[in-house]
Design a protein around this motif. Structure first.
Motif, PDB file in Angstrom:
ATOM      1  N   ILE A  47       0.831  -1.215   0.000  1.00  0.00           N
ATOM      2  CA  ILE A  47       0.000   0.000   0.000  1.00  0.00           C
ATOM      3  C   ILE A  47       0.862   1.260   0.000  1.00  0.00           C
ATOM      4  CG2 ILE A  47      -0.299   0.048   2.529  1.00  0.00           C
ATOM      5  CD1 ILE A  47      -3.167   1.067   1.920  1.00  0.00           C
ATOM      6  N   THR A  48       2.018   1.225   0.694  1.00  0.00           N
ATOM      7  CA  THR A  48       2.844   2.437   0.766  1.00  0.00           C
ATOM      8  C   THR A  48       3.410   2.776  -0.614  1.00  0.00           C
ATOM      9  OG1 THR A  48       3.482   1.721   2.982  1.00  0.00           O
ATOM     10  CG2 THR A  48       4.706   3.560   2.057  1.00  0.00           C
ATOM     11  N   GLU A  85       8.275  -4.055  -7.869  1.00  0.00           N
ATOM     12  CA  GLU A  85       7.755  -4.968  -6.839  1.00  0.00           C
ATOM     13  C   GLU A  85       8.400  -6.340  -7.018  1.00  0.00           C
ATOM     14  OE1 GLU A  85       5.879  -5.321  -4.035  1.00  0.00           O
ATOM     15  OE2 GLU A  85       6.149  -7.483  -4.306  1.00  0.00           O
ATOM     16  N   GLY A  86       8.925  -6.871  -5.914  1.00  0.00           N
ATOM     17  CA  GLY A  86       9.660  -8.130  -5.980  1.00  0.00           C
ATOM     18  C   GLY A  86       8.814  -9.351  -6.305  1.00  0.00           C
ATOM     19  N   GLY A 120       1.316  -6.349  -1.241  1.00  0.00           N
ATOM     20  CA  GLY A 120       2.083  -6.693  -0.022  1.00  0.00           C
ATOM     21  C   GLY A 120       1.201  -7.429   0.964  1.00  0.00           C
ATOM     22  N   LYS A 121       1.083  -6.878   2.175  1.00  0.00           N
ATOM     23  CA  LYS A 121       0.309  -7.537   3.235  1.00  0.00           C
ATOM     24  C   LYS A 121      -1.187  -7.589   2.898  1.00  0.00           C
ATOM     25  CE  LYS A 121       3.901  -7.435   6.204  1.00  0.00           C
ATOM     26  NZ  LYS A 121       4.879  -6.814   5.349  1.00  0.00           N
ATOM     27  N   PRO A 177      -4.564  -7.433   6.606  1.00  0.00           N
ATOM     28  CA  PRO A 177      -5.451  -6.457   7.242  1.00  0.00           C
ATOM     29  C   PRO A 177      -6.872  -6.603   6.719  1.00  0.00           C
ATOM     30  CG  PRO A 177      -4.027  -5.391   5.615  1.00  0.00           C
ATOM     31  CD  PRO A 177      -3.518  -6.785   5.786  1.00  0.00           C
ATOM     32  N   ASP A 178      -7.867  -6.294   7.609  1.00  0.00           N
ATOM     33  CA  ASP A 178      -9.252  -6.397   7.135  1.00  0.00           C
ATOM     34  C   ASP A 178      -9.959  -5.052   7.091  1.00  0.00           C
ATOM     35  OD1 ASP A 178      -9.861  -5.896   9.786  1.00  0.00           O
ATOM     36  OD2 ASP A 178     -10.867  -7.798  10.161  1.00  0.00           O
ATOM     37  N   SER A 179      -9.363  -4.006   7.689  1.00  0.00           N
ATOM     38  CA  SER A 179     -10.049  -2.716   7.761  1.00  0.00           C
ATOM     39  C   SER A 179      -9.054  -1.669   8.251  1.00  0.00           C
ATOM     40  CB  SER A 179     -11.214  -2.815   8.742  1.00  0.00           C
ATOM     41  OG  SER A 179     -10.743  -3.247  10.005  1.00  0.00           O
ATOM     42  N   VAL A 233      14.641  -5.875  -6.164  1.00  0.00           N
ATOM     43  CA  VAL A 233      15.758  -4.923  -6.125  1.00  0.00           C
ATOM     44  C   VAL A 233      16.791  -5.453  -5.135  1.00  0.00           C
ATOM     45  CG1 VAL A 233      16.396  -2.535  -5.596  1.00  0.00           C
ATOM     46  CG2 VAL A 233      14.149  -3.039  -6.576  1.00  0.00           C
ATOM     47  N   ALA A 238       5.545   0.890   6.787  1.00  0.00           N
ATOM     48  CA  ALA A 238       5.279   0.295   8.097  1.00  0.00           C
ATOM     49  C   ALA A 238       6.463   0.277   9.078  1.00  0.00           C
ATOM     50  CB  ALA A 238       4.730  -1.118   7.911  1.00  0.00           C
ATOM     51  N   VAL A 267       2.095   1.365  11.806  1.00  0.00           N
ATOM     52  CA  VAL A 267       1.852   0.158  11.005  1.00  0.00           C
ATOM     53  C   VAL A 267       0.460   0.141  10.372  1.00  0.00           C
ATOM     54  CG1 VAL A 267       3.445  -1.292  12.314  1.00  0.00           C
ATOM     55  CG2 VAL A 267       1.061  -1.192  13.009  1.00  0.00           C
ATOM     56  N   LEU A 320      -2.817   0.963   8.114  1.00  0.00           N
ATOM     57  CA  LEU A 320      -2.881   1.293   6.686  1.00  0.00           C
ATOM     58  C   LEU A 320      -2.888   2.816   6.454  1.00  0.00           C
ATOM     59  CD1 LEU A 320      -5.447  -1.469   5.660  1.00  0.00           C
ATOM     60  CD2 LEU A 320      -2.999  -1.472   5.178  1.00  0.00           C
TER      61      LEU A 320
HETATM   62  P1  FAD Z   1       4.236  -4.276   2.620  1.00  0.00           P
HETATM   63  O1  FAD Z   1       2.796  -4.523   2.469  1.00  0.00           O
HETATM   64  O2  FAD Z   1       5.065  -5.254   3.348  1.00  0.00           O
HETATM   65  O3  FAD Z   1       4.852  -4.025   1.166  1.00  0.00           O
HETATM   66  C1  FAD Z   1       6.219  -4.096   0.904  1.00  0.00           C
HETATM   67  C2  FAD Z   1       6.394  -4.653  -0.490  1.00  0.00           C
HETATM   68  O4  FAD Z   1       7.788  -4.714  -0.808  1.00  0.00           O
HETATM   69  C3  FAD Z   1       5.850  -6.079  -0.647  1.00  0.00           C
HETATM   70  O5  FAD Z   1       4.901  -6.113  -1.679  1.00  0.00           O
HETATM   71  C4  FAD Z   1       7.081  -6.898  -0.962  1.00  0.00           C
HETATM   72  O6  FAD Z   1       6.827  -7.989  -1.849  1.00  0.00           O
HETATM   73  C5  FAD Z   1       7.991  -5.861  -1.615  1.00  0.00           C
HETATM   74  N1  FAD Z   1       9.405  -6.238  -1.628  1.00  0.00           N
HETATM   75  C6  FAD Z   1      10.085  -6.936  -0.698  1.00  0.00           C
HETATM   76  N2  FAD Z   1      11.375  -7.088  -1.089  1.00  0.00           N
HETATM   77  C7  FAD Z   1      11.513  -6.451  -2.276  1.00  0.00           C
HETATM   78  C8  FAD Z   1      12.608  -6.235  -3.157  1.00  0.00           C
HETATM   79  N3  FAD Z   1      13.836  -6.713  -2.889  1.00  0.00           N
HETATM   80  N4  FAD Z   1      12.381  -5.541  -4.298  1.00  0.00           N
HETATM   81  C9  FAD Z   1      11.164  -5.041  -4.588  1.00  0.00           C
HETATM   82  N5  FAD Z   1      10.087  -5.231  -3.775  1.00  0.00           N
HETATM   83  C10 FAD Z   1      10.256  -5.915  -2.629  1.00  0.00           C
HETATM   84  N6  FAD Z   1      -3.265  -2.521   9.462  1.00  0.00           N
HETATM   85  C11 FAD Z   1      -4.489  -1.912   9.558  1.00  0.00           C
HETATM   86  O7  FAD Z   1      -4.574  -0.679   9.413  1.00  0.00           O
HETATM   87  N7  FAD Z   1      -5.626  -2.636   9.787  1.00  0.00           N
HETATM   88  C12 FAD Z   1      -5.608  -3.985   9.960  1.00  0.00           C
HETATM   89  O8  FAD Z   1      -6.656  -4.616  10.111  1.00  0.00           O
HETATM   90  C13 FAD Z   1      -4.334  -4.648   9.924  1.00  0.00           C
HETATM   91  N8  FAD Z   1      -4.263  -5.981  10.100  1.00  0.00           N
HETATM   92  C14 FAD Z   1      -3.091  -6.633   9.867  1.00  0.00           C
HETATM   93  C15 FAD Z   1      -3.078  -8.025   9.933  1.00  0.00           C
HETATM   94  C16 FAD Z   1      -1.908  -8.726   9.648  1.00  0.00           C
HETATM   95  C17 FAD Z   1      -1.917 -10.222   9.697  1.00  0.00           C
HETATM   96  C18 FAD Z   1      -0.714  -7.993   9.314  1.00  0.00           C
HETATM   97  C19 FAD Z   1       0.542  -8.713   8.982  1.00  0.00           C
HETATM   98  C20 FAD Z   1      -0.728  -6.601   9.265  1.00  0.00           C
HETATM   99  C21 FAD Z   1      -1.909  -5.900   9.544  1.00  0.00           C
HETATM  100  N9  FAD Z   1      -1.963  -4.499   9.493  1.00  0.00           N
HETATM  101  C22 FAD Z   1      -3.169  -3.858   9.632  1.00  0.00           C
HETATM  102  C23 FAD Z   1      -0.758  -3.702   9.160  1.00  0.00           C
HETATM  103  C24 FAD Z   1      -0.713  -3.351   7.666  1.00  0.00           C
HETATM  104  O9  FAD Z   1      -1.290  -4.385   6.913  1.00  0.00           O
HETATM  105  C25 FAD Z   1       0.728  -3.157   7.186  1.00  0.00           C
HETATM  106  O10 FAD Z   1       1.432  -2.313   8.079  1.00  0.00           O
HETATM  107  C26 FAD Z   1       0.782  -2.538   5.792  1.00  0.00           C
HETATM  108  O11 FAD Z   1       0.002  -3.287   4.892  1.00  0.00           O
HETATM  109  C27 FAD Z   1       2.229  -2.441   5.323  1.00  0.00           C
HETATM  110  O12 FAD Z   1       2.269  -1.903   4.018  1.00  0.00           O
HETATM  111  P2  FAD Z   1       3.658  -1.547   3.312  1.00  0.00           P
HETATM  112  O13 FAD Z   1       3.347  -1.162   1.916  1.00  0.00           O
HETATM  113  O14 FAD Z   1       4.403  -0.553   4.131  1.00  0.00           O
HETATM  114  O15 FAD Z   1       4.502  -2.892   3.365  1.00  0.00           O
END
Ligand code: FAD
Length: 468
Positions: free
Chosen positions: A14-15, A40-41, A47-48, A63-65, A256, A444, A449, A451
């Protein structure tokens, strides 16, 4: 002619996707020639965020909400045209498991802090001594060094005592951070309580005063849920975001492994397959452990994120309605660490989010894996399911097999915001600004952490690169 700028975005969770959206928005609004490449890897974006949609069910693996009061996410959902798809949760009683029995969370408890006397006085959750200790908050002076970061556990134990922390606050809060409350940074996770203590001294009085007053109305109004999601699941947001972006700017399946600064001040992102992309700026949204490998180790402060992110697994199960003879009304329960169960929490998904489940079925979603014991996450699906069903039988009396189930593992997925987190982030960003100007860290591991925190972190990164 205006100067061309190219932004490389690492990671398509999402970030990363929000960052790409804000780059494009900036270019459209200013007419400046700013383009981006998102790398994206994995083969999948999100991602999550990962929704399973089958046979009328909408089940989330991650995440669900999100918290509705953090409006930056809702604004972005409006921007990508999904406003009509927003849905808020059904409200209802939440429970806590204590001595293998479900107890209603006392009315008026805000994040576990009591704000109403009677429900707290009569709950069997705490002993008389535990209740009296919590009442000590009313006379206890505020901390003299309020700006020093301490753990969430330390803060609440001092004000309300161990019982309220162990039996109520810890289970409620660790659902969000899947971490150890006695190591979790207060400053970085719940700074609002520092302000409450500063302003009102007593948390109980402060929370009571800061609760919105009930409006007097002729018609009884339905309480609105504090969370929002999308009818088609959170993956529909990922799809709408990526649809709003030029297809050829997003590359999946490209890991990357290195980012180097070239002599002319631009950056080259080098992929595992030998290809590379050159840009003026880089926004890094990969998990911290990966980010540390992509850049020079010496840039990262010693001790920061030394504790590995926690692994969790969820089990979503669908039962026939008639098989789940369960009389309690409500939306789910959390479990204190002292209980001997594998599950740490259970959402009664079909009640909390009715749109996710076809009529005649009941969906329960259980969480397993604690910060101090994550072994279960690595068991087979079958083993996890049996442990979860055993717990559900003991707790809820559910003695049926699910029609189907999904076990979802998220390995090293919950970054641990430990005491000193904010200082470390500041130090890290200062070092990057000095050594690699034009590279911004978002997502995150740094700014929250949730969304909406991730979306906001992406927005700040884009703003600081392009508009300052
Ligand atoms: P990520 O989603 O981890 O994205 C990082 C991306 O980088 C991934 O797609 C990965 O494949 C990619 N990547 C990794 N290595 C490489 C590389 N070498 N080269 C290129 N790309 C790479 N938050 C809420 O607000 N509400 C909720 O209900 C909630 N529930 C959750 C339940 C669970 C089980 C978990 C684990 C988290 C939950 N969270 C919730 C937290 C939230 O989901 C995460 O903090 C958020 O989705 C993180 O997003 P991000 O884009 O920062 O990281």
């Amino acid at each position: 002619m205006s100067e061309r700028k190219h932004v490389i975005i690492l990671g398509g969770g999402i970030t990363g996707l929000a960052a790409a959206f804000y780059v494009q928005k900036y270019a459209n609004e200013t007419g400046k020639q700013v383009t981006f490449t998102l790398l994206e890897g994995s083969e999948r974006l999100g991602g999550k965020i990962d929704t399973i949609r089958e046979d009328g069910y909408v089940l989330e693996r991650g995440p669900d909400s999100y918290l509705a009061r953090k409006t930056v996410m809702t604004d972005l959902i409006h921007d990508v045209g999904l406003a009509d798809e927003l849905v808020s949760n059904e409200t209802g009683q939440a429970y806590i498991l204590h001595n293998m029995k479900l107890h209603p969370i006392p009315e008026g408890a805000v994040m576990g802090i009591p704000t109403k006397v009677m429900p707290f006085a009569f709950t069997p959750l705490f002993s008389l001594a535990g209740k009296a200790r919590a009442g000590y908050d009313l006379v206890l002076p505020k901390r003299s060094d309020a700006d020093r970061d301490i753990s969430v556990g330390h803060f609440f134990r001092r004000r309300l005592g161990d019982q309220v922390v162990d039996r109520l606050i810890e289970p409620l809060l660790s659902g969000i951070y899947a971490g150890r409350i006695d190591r979790l940074s207060l400053q970085s996770t719940f700074p609002q309580f520092i302000e409450t203590e500063k302003k009102y001294r007593s948390l109980i009085l402060g929370m009571k005063k800061s609760q919105p007053q009930k409006q007097k109305s002729l018609k009884p109004q339905k309480k609105k849920g504090a969370f929002l999601t999308l009818k088609g699941g959170l993956s529909s947001f990922i799809e709408a975001l990526s649809k709003a972006l030029p297809e050829d700017s997003i590359k999946t399946g490209v890991k990357v492994q290195d980012v180097v600064r070239l002599e002319d001040g631009t950056y080259s992102a080098q992929m595992e397959d030998g290809s590379s992309v050159i840009g003026d700026h880089v926004i890094v949204t990969t998990p911290y452990g990966i980010t540390k490998k992509i850049f020079d180790e010496s840039l990262f402060p010693v001790g920061f994120h030394d504790t590995k992110p926690t692994s969790v697994a969820t089990v979503a199960m669908s039962f026939n309605e008639e098989d789940v003879n369960f009389s309690l009304d409500g939306t789910g329960f959390v479990i204190a660490k002292s209980e001997k169960t594998s599950i740490t929490a259970c959402t009664w998904t079909s009640r909390k989010w009715p749109h996710t489940t076809p009529k005649g079925s009941v969906v329960l979603r259980c969480y397993v894996g604690r910060a101090e014991d994550q072994d279960i996450v690595h068991e087979t699906d079958e083993v996890i399911l049996e442990k979860v069903l055993d717990d559900l039988k003991r707790i809820m009396g559910v003695d049926a097999r699910p029609k189907f189930y999904h076990v979802s593992r998220m390995i090293d997925s919950m970054p641990q915001y430990e005491v000193g987190h904010k200082e470390h982030v500041k130090k890290l960003r200062t070092t990057f600004n000095e050594k690699l100007p034009g590279v911004k860290l978002a997502g995150a591991p740094y700014d929250g952490v949730g969304l909406p925190d991730c979306v906001n972190s992406a927005r700040m990164a884009v703003e600081s690169l392009l508009t300052r």
